[in-house]
Design a protein around this motif. Sequence first.
Motif, PDB file in Angstrom:
ATOM      1  N   SER A  56       0.807  -1.221   0.000  1.00 50.75           N
ATOM      2  CA  SER A  56       0.000   0.000   0.000  1.00 50.75           C
ATOM      3  C   SER A  56       0.835   1.263   0.000  1.00 50.75           C
ATOM      4  N   SER A  57       2.162   1.118   0.186  1.00 52.58           N
ATOM      5  CA  SER A  57       3.037   2.286   0.226  1.00 52.58           C
ATOM      6  C   SER A  57       4.458   1.852  -0.093  1.00 52.58           C
ATOM      7  N   PHE A  58       5.297   2.845  -0.353  1.00 53.42           N
ATOM      8  CA  PHE A  58       6.710   2.529  -0.565  1.00 53.42           C
ATOM      9  C   PHE A  58       7.296   1.884   0.683  1.00 53.42           C
ATOM     10  N   GLN A  59       6.960   2.420   1.859  1.00 52.13           N
ATOM     11  CA  GLN A  59       7.544   1.905   3.086  1.00 52.13           C
ATOM     12  C   GLN A  59       7.177   0.440   3.296  1.00 52.13           C
ATOM     13  N   GLU A  60       5.928   0.095   3.023  1.00 53.80           N
ATOM     14  CA  GLU A  60       5.517  -1.309   3.158  1.00 53.80           C
ATOM     15  C   GLU A  60       6.284  -2.187   2.173  1.00 53.80           C
ATOM     16  N   TYR A  61       6.423  -1.696   0.942  1.00 56.93           N
ATOM     17  CA  TYR A  61       7.155  -2.469  -0.064  1.00 56.93           C
ATOM     18  C   TYR A  61       8.624  -2.603   0.320  1.00 56.93           C
ATOM     19  N   PHE A  62       9.232  -1.517   0.802  1.00 60.16           N
ATOM     20  CA  PHE A  62      10.651  -1.546   1.145  1.00 60.16           C
ATOM     21  C   PHE A  62      10.913  -2.508   2.302  1.00 60.16           C
ATOM     22  N   SER A  63       9.979  -2.582   3.234  1.00 65.09           N
ATOM     23  CA  SER A  63      10.111  -3.548   4.334  1.00 65.09           C
ATOM     24  C   SER A  63      10.077  -4.967   3.798  1.00 65.09           C
ATOM     25  N   LEU A  64       9.156  -5.211   2.860  1.00 64.06           N
ATOM     26  CA  LEU A  64       9.072  -6.530   2.225  1.00 64.06           C
ATOM     27  C   LEU A  64      10.364  -6.838   1.468  1.00 64.06           C
ATOM     28  N   LEU A  65      10.888  -5.827   0.807  1.00 59.99           N
ATOM     29  CA  LEU A  65      12.096  -6.013   0.009  1.00 59.99           C
ATOM     30  C   LEU A  65      13.283  -6.375   0.891  1.00 59.99           C
ATOM     31  N   ALA A  69      10.955 -11.213   1.087  1.00 66.28           N
ATOM     32  CA  ALA A  69       9.777 -12.085   1.113  1.00 66.28           C
ATOM     33  C   ALA A  69       9.418 -12.522  -0.305  1.00 66.28           C
ATOM     34  N   ASP A  70       9.153 -13.800  -0.454  1.00 63.60           N
ATOM     35  CA  ASP A  70       8.759 -14.370  -1.755  1.00 63.60           C
ATOM     36  C   ASP A  70       9.753 -14.027  -2.863  1.00 63.60           C
ATOM     37  N   GLN A  71      11.043 -13.953  -2.479  1.00 66.51           N
ATOM     38  CA  GLN A  71      12.105 -13.680  -3.463  1.00 66.51           C
ATOM     39  C   GLN A  71      11.841 -12.394  -4.254  1.00 66.51           C
ATOM     40  N   GLU A  72      11.357 -11.382  -3.558  1.00 67.87           N
ATOM     41  CA  GLU A  72      11.031 -10.132  -4.230  1.00 67.87           C
ATOM     42  C   GLU A  72      12.267  -9.445  -4.816  1.00 67.87           C
ATOM     43  N   ILE A  73      13.430  -9.623  -4.195  1.00 69.78           N
ATOM     44  CA  ILE A  73      14.637  -9.002  -4.732  1.00 69.78           C
ATOM     45  C   ILE A  73      14.910  -9.490  -6.151  1.00 69.78           C
ATOM     46  N   GLU A  74      14.714 -10.776  -6.376  1.00 72.28           N
ATOM     47  CA  GLU A  74      14.914 -11.330  -7.722  1.00 72.28           C
ATOM     48  C   GLU A  74      13.963 -10.680  -8.723  1.00 72.28           C
ATOM     49  N   HIS A  75      12.680 -10.545  -8.338  1.00 73.15           N
ATOM     50  CA  HIS A  75      11.714  -9.910  -9.231  1.00 73.15           C
ATOM     51  C   HIS A  75      12.097  -8.453  -9.494  1.00 73.15           C
ATOM     52  N   LEU A  76      12.556  -7.778  -8.457  1.00 78.57           N
ATOM     53  CA  LEU A  76      12.940  -6.377  -8.596  1.00 78.57           C
ATOM     54  C   LEU A  76      14.122  -6.224  -9.551  1.00 78.57           C
ATOM     55  N   ILE A  77      15.161  -7.011  -9.343  1.00 73.92           N
ATOM     56  CA  ILE A  77      16.347  -6.932 -10.196  1.00 73.92           C
ATOM     57  C   ILE A  77      15.968  -7.221 -11.644  1.00 73.92           C
ATOM     58  N   ASN A  78      15.114  -8.215 -11.846  1.00 73.21           N
ATOM     59  CA  ASN A  78      14.671  -8.533 -13.201  1.00 73.21           C
ATOM     60  C   ASN A  78      14.031  -7.323 -13.870  1.00 73.21           C
ATOM     61  N   SER A  79      13.276  -6.546 -13.093  1.00 76.64           N
ATOM     62  CA  SER A  79      12.565  -5.404 -13.683  1.00 76.64           C
ATOM     63  C   SER A  79      13.499  -4.238 -13.989  1.00 76.64           C
TER      64      SER A  79
END
Length: 289
Positions: A56-65, A69-79
Amino acid sequence: MDDSKGGSSQPIHISSEQVQRFCEFLYRRTGMSFAESKRYFIDRRLEDRIAATGSSSFQEYFSLLRTDADQEIEHLINSFTVNETYFYREEHQLRCMTASLLDVIVSQKEPGSTLRIWSIPCSTGEEPYSIALWLMENWPQVDNYNIEIVGSDIDTRALKAAAQGVYGDRALMRLSRDIIGRYFGPVASGNYQIDKGLRESIEFTRANLIDTKDMMQYRDFDLIFCRNVLIYFDDASRRLAAENLYDCLRPGGYICLGHSESMSRISPLFRVSRFPDAIVYQRPEVDDG
């Protein structure tokens, strides 16, 4: 986490301070450095990942990052990776490989021995497949050695595409119709898939140029193609990448960079080698110092 999961329909505000925090995080992970001039590029991809994770916000996403969680770093790097390439890109270096470099390399090898070539980053496969095609078409000694070609990238989506080996007209624009006819077969949507034997002859792996521990598994390459990636790094990351690449080469091995990149401005470890078709960089036979 499922990439199809929708987030808030309201626009997500990302402050300059948050962008700076994010860029520092991405830099530590990948070595990629983005300036304020790339703000639109950064915001667009961040907003896509925030929406994809249902944050719902950058802060929530950054905490997840930060917890990955759920290998989000991999998805982020891919993008954030750029996979713009095509077959026979910077063809002069391929000519240099078969006209000059390989003669020097195999002069110290027995027929039947292994010749190791690494393409990093390999993007969606055009680079390592180009090496294989060029060798078969232009190097008479291609059957005299056990040639191992490895293609590596930090982008796992690109690696999956590389293993599939399906390409459109733009990727193939530098290839003759004869080569396309002999090494590619038509598939759906007007695309072409590279020959199964070629697909299976190349090993595709994930690698991070600035992760020294990750790079330690790659050793004893005779020739490395590392083109058009160091331009996305700052000076410190370039030096670290150069040191890691140096360790991946066997003594006497060569590295080819992109046309706008110069190892002489990055690291003193390599010697400049000038050939008729290209300037390349060599790890000395005997390490200095």
